[in-house]
Design a protein around this motif. Structure first.
Motif, short mmCIF file in Angstrom:
data_model
loop_
_atom_site.label_atom_id
_atom_site.label_comp_id
_atom_site.label_asym_id
_atom_site.label_seq_id
_atom_site.Cartn_x
_atom_site.Cartn_y
_atom_site.Cartn_z
N LEU A 116 -4.46 2.02 -13.69
CA LEU A 116 -5.61 1.47 -12.97
C LEU A 116 -5.28 0.15 -12.29
CD1 LEU A 116 -8.47 2.18 -15.55
CD2 LEU A 116 -7.82 3.52 -13.55
N GLU A 117 -4.21 -0.52 -12.70
CA GLU A 117 -3.85 -1.80 -12.12
C GLU A 117 -2.34 -1.87 -11.92
OE1 GLU A 117 -5.47 -5.18 -14.20
OE2 GLU A 117 -7.22 -4.03 -14.86
N GLN A 151 -7.61 -0.34 -9.12
CA GLN A 151 -8.21 0.96 -8.82
C GLN A 151 -9.45 1.13 -9.67
OE1 GLN A 151 -6.09 4.82 -8.06
NE2 GLN A 151 -6.70 5.20 -10.17
N SER A 152 -10.58 1.27 -9.02
CA SER A 152 -11.85 1.51 -9.71
C SER A 152 -12.62 2.49 -8.84
CB SER A 152 -12.63 0.20 -9.88
OG SER A 152 -13.88 0.43 -10.51
N SER A 153 -12.55 3.75 -9.21
CA SER A 153 -13.07 4.83 -8.36
C SER A 153 -14.45 4.50 -7.81
CB SER A 153 -13.14 6.12 -9.17
OG SER A 153 -13.53 7.18 -8.34
N VAL A 194 0.09 3.12 -3.55
CA VAL A 194 -0.96 4.14 -3.48
C VAL A 194 -0.32 5.50 -3.23
CG1 VAL A 194 -3.03 4.94 -2.29
CG2 VAL A 194 -2.67 2.49 -2.66
N TYR A 246 -12.76 2.94 -5.34
CA TYR A 246 -12.18 1.81 -4.61
C TYR A 246 -10.71 1.60 -4.95
CZ TYR A 246 -17.04 0.37 -3.76
OH TYR A 246 -18.35 0.32 -3.37
N HIS A 247 -9.97 1.12 -3.95
CA HIS A 247 -8.69 0.47 -4.13
C HIS A 247 -8.81 -0.92 -3.52
CE1 HIS A 247 -5.97 4.26 -4.62
NE2 HIS A 247 -6.36 3.79 -5.78
N LEU A 257 -0.56 4.68 -8.09
CA LEU A 257 -2.00 4.84 -8.31
C LEU A 257 -2.47 6.17 -7.74
CD1 LEU A 257 -3.37 1.26 -7.54
CD2 LEU A 257 -2.62 2.22 -9.71
N GLN A 258 -3.60 6.64 -8.23
CA GLN A 258 -4.11 7.92 -7.80
C GLN A 258 -4.35 7.93 -6.29
OE1 GLN A 258 -4.43 10.72 -9.09
NE2 GLN A 258 -4.74 10.61 -11.28
N TYR A 289 0.84 -1.20 0.00
CA TYR A 289 0.00 0.00 0.00
C TYR A 289 0.87 1.25 0.00
CZ TYR A 289 -3.81 3.19 1.07
OH TYR A 289 -4.72 4.23 1.00
#
Length: 417
Positions: free
Chosen positions: A364-365, A379-381, A339, A383-384, A343-344, A335
């Motif tokens: 995104l991955e 990553q799928s807004s 993160v 969510y992480h 990732l965003q 993490y």
């Protein structure tokens, strides 16, 4: 310096140490060294330079001053893994002081000795954050990293939510939640309007306070109400579950205990059954939908300020390649490294949340593969999802399982975080 972590609090004006909290190997630094570290910061300020962080051959140091009154110094031994946002950790440390003392008490104190005494009740919360930052055993939480409340996912979430709303309304409170061992089972609508910082600290405070049946504790909300206290009423409903409300001068604790006893009595068996969520933190029906290859996971919903972790998956049917402590360490490490740097960052990050992304490239991955484990990150807004696998699992299989796992948690009729 071996693996260790030390937090020092000083008066920003006089440089007098207010407290020193230490965890890990060795001893905390001597006052002479603390004075020298503070002197370096003061010297820089006198020349128009703000010293934020530095590194020596055996330690990493971070300075941060709050309201020109309190200066915090975080000292990590060189063998201690640092967070990618240690500045945010210091923010949590200072917010812990505000939570129990109020901002005005901290910033307007003229008697240093009295302030030292006032800060002592904060030690338990500071030590919890310090132990989590160092990755100590038995401190398995992720909220200090994600900035979100750690939650459990019961199958009866909707019914429990409705009952909580009624109970909180009867107590003339809009801020209430039901907790089990420091994890939030459900919260009122306004409870989730609290800031990320408040939602991280309140469950930690409840879990770290030892009481038998009930507790009435004055607290300040660091963001929403730093100078006007609420009364945090904590009432134990079962051996593991407590109901928490933030109230004004009324009702009294005795009145709330009577009200809780009569109100929650019909739900006692339902509450007792929630113990089946532990230690996996999700309902058995939801657990049954997870692939047997998964040995741990973290799911974060930044919009709802919630996260859920699962590192105690059944060892009978899953890989025994990692102990629970090593699973936690692996997920924390990934993490921190992914993160923000890759990732965003969260939808509502702290001001200094690290982000080195090029604006035209938003991955995104991602995945991390070591000799001991694999972690696939989606990553799928908003969510992480971080999913932990044994090292031998092919990465294309890990990707497919991770995508299905995200769908399990976010689609269909299952309760969602």
């Amino acid at each position: 310096m071996a693996a260790s972590c030390t937090l020092v609090g000083l008066s920003a004006t006089s440089g007098v140490p207010l407290f020193v909290r230490h965890t890990g190997h060795g001893k905390p630094p001597a006052y002479a060294l603390i004075g020298s570290l503070n002197g370096i910061h003061v010297f820089g300020e006198s020349h128009g330079v703000t010293l934020c962080t530095t590194r020596t051959h055996n330690a990493n140091l971070i300075w941060k001053t709050y309201h020109d009154s309190i200066r915090l110094i975080l000292i990590r031994g060189s063998e201690t893994v640092g967070d990618s946002c240690d500045g945010s950790l210091l923010d949590l440390m200072f917010a812990s002081l505000v939570l129990l003392l109020g901002l005005e008490t901290l910033t307007s104190a003229t008697n240093v000795e009295r302030l030292k005494r006032d800060i002592r009740p904060c030690y338990v919360l500071l030590d919890e954050l310090l132990s989590r930052a160092m990755g100590c055993e038995d401190h398995h939480g992720f909220s200090h990293l994600t900035g979100c409340a750690e939650c459990l996912i019961p199958s009866e979430q909707h019914n429990l939510q409705n009952e909580l709303e009624k109970f909180a309304e009867g107590a003339d409170s809009t801020y209430g939640c039901v907790m089990m061992q420091g994890h939030v089972l459900c919260g009122t609508r306004n409870f989730w309007s609290l800031s990320h910082t408040e939602l991280v600290l309140l469950p930690l405070l409840v879990a770290s306070n030892t009481f038998t049946v009930a507790r009435d504790l004055p607290i300040y909300l660091p963001n929403k109400s730093p100078n006007v206290p609420f009364r945090m009423l904590v009432i134990r409903l079962t051996g593991l579950i407590s109901v928490v409300t933030l109230c004004g001068p009324t009702p009294t604790l005795t009145e709330m205990m009577r009200a809780a006893s009569s109100f929650w009595a019909p739900s006692y068996q339902t509450l007792e059954a929630l113990s089946s969520l532990l230690p996996c933190n999700i309902s058995p029906s939801l657990l049954s939908h997870l692939d047997n290859a998964i040995i741990g996971l973290i799911l974060v919903n930044y919009d709802h300020k919630k996260c859920v972790s699962c590192v105690h998956l059944s060892e009978e049917s899953r890989s025994r390649c990692l102990s629970v402590n090593r699973k936690v360490a692996a997920l924390r490490s990934v993490y921190r490294s992914v993160v923000g740097p890759l990732l965003q960052p969260p939808a509502m990050p702290p001001e200094d949340f690290p982000s080195r992304l090029h604006p035209d490239h938003v991955p995104l991955e991602s995945y991390v593969s070591t000799d001991n484990y694999k972690v696939y990150i989606l990553q799928s807004s908003p969510y992480h999802l971080l999913v932990l696998f044994p090292p031998a699992l092919p990465i294309h299989i890990a990707r497919q399982v991770s995508i299905r796992t995200l769908a399990v948690f976010t689609k269909g009729k299952v309760p969602k975080i």
